[in-house]
Design a protein around this motif. Structure first.
Motif: not given
Length: 376
Positions: A195, A199, A201, A222, A341
């Motif tokens: 992101r 962030v 994942l 994460v 998420l």
């Protein structure tokens, strides 16, 4: 980064973050399954080109013979490497060199995520060899862009500027998915997402066909700004009894003994379908992060190697395996960290239901209508 375009602006930002990191995941040339302290490295004796089974320090003097045999098998699986010419690079070296260079998200994620994704994908190719094949993943699902509301595809993503923090659609998220299958595995699934605000994942699943008494491998990780904030890895029992076969139960315990343990309690949904050996970790420092990464890599390797010896079960056991798979999909799908998420970025609930119901937690893709292997 004003004037940058789409994926490239995110890629440039993430590359800067990677270059500015002070800690190294491993030394140059260091094995992916070897920490600076030789973490999880078995002590084996080699005589005249013959490997003597490892003497496992965790085995008690009066250990259960079945348990001890399972541990010896796992020691063999852990040290397994595909033969290669003396003048050629080892499979491990090749995995490290390739990294994420064939991924669209290459350069956009932290080194921990790059390490584990490239390691597991490389192990699929290395251990399964000619047995591996591409899955039936829909082209549109291979790269998702949270601001591409009409699903126009990669061209749109590459040509569209990233939103500013005050713009609608911020923070933008990219999600890339790959999927394979093999003789034993209906689905070898890896998803990597990043992101715009840092962030990261990762979600990996290895799902055997219904006629194999193997647990389901599941891994979620994460991170934020290249720091792991959550990790979960487990082998989900493929039996309604909730019990793992001895090979996997004792093997996981042996790998964990004295090296890694959970520092967070398993969520209720995982307690209801998972194994008692699940590792749930929020790393407090780089050492704990290394331990989680190494354990996840070694567990992947031993689990995959065990599949080479798997034979189909009888008809009487298949119904129990199928019921356990169905329970896993029903319980895991709404509780996945990755879903939480993605929901924040891809706000279309119908899209998420389709993505998780038809891509991640389906029962028949890459199989026949009943979910069985097309090769049986």
């Amino acid at each position: 980064m004003e004037g940058a375009r789409g994926i490239y602006s995110l890629r440039s930002t993430r590359s800067v973050l990677n270059r500015n990191r002070t800690g190294a995941l491993r030394r140059p040339g260091q094995s992916a399954f070897e920490s600076p302290a030789h973490f999880l490295r078995p002590k084996c004796v080699h005589q005249k080109n013959r490997s003597i089974p490892c003497k496992l320090q965790s085995a008690a003097p009066n250990a259960n013979p079945e348990t001890e045999n399972s541990q010896h098998l796992w020691a063999d699986y852990m040290t397994f490497e595909v033969d290669h010419a003396e003048d050629a690079a080892s499979p491990q070296t090749i995995r490290h060199l390739i990294g994420l260079r064939t991924w669209r998200l290459n350069g956009m994620v932290g080194m921990e995520f790059e390490f584990l994704v490239s390691e597991v994908e490389g192990l699929w190719r290395q251990i399964l060899e000619e047995d591996i094949r591409l899955g039936t993943l829909d082209r549109a699902a291979k790269l998702l862009d949270s601001i591409d509301l009409e699903r126009k595809g990669e061209t749109f993503s590459r040509q569209t500027e990233d939103p500013e923090p005050t713009d609608p659609g911020y923070p933008r998220m990219f999600s890339e998915t790959r999927e394979y299958a093999s003789r034993v595995f209906r689905k070898l699934h890896v998803n990597l997402a990043v992101r715009q605000d840092g962030v990261e994942l990762m979600h990996i699943m290895m799902v055997p066909y219904l006629e194999y008494d193997m647990p389901i491998f599941t891994l979620e990780m994460v991170g934020v700004d290249d720091t792991i904030t959550y990790g979960m890895v487990d082998l989900i029992p493929a039996s309604m009894s909730g019990k793992l076969p001895e090979l996997y139960d004792s093997g996981m315990k042996w790998l964990q003994e004295g090296t890694i343990k959970s520092n967070r309690e398993a969520p209720e949904w995982l307690k209801s379908i998972g194994s008692p050996n699940a590792i749930i970790m929020v790393p407090n420092d780089e050492d704990e992060a290394m331990r989680f990464l190494t354990y996840a890599g070694v567990l992947s390797k031993t689990y995959l190697r065990s599949s080479k010896d798997m034979q189909p079960v009888g008809p009487s056991q298949i119904s129990d395996v199928k019921a356990a798979h169905e329970r896993f999909y029903q319980v895991a799908s709404p509780n996945s960290k990755s879903r939480d998420l993605l929901k924040m970025s891809f706000k279309d609930e119908s899209f998420l239901d389709e993505y998780y119901g038809q891509i991640l937690y389906d029962l028949t893709r890459n199989a026949d209508e009943q979910g069985f292997s097309p090769f049986r």
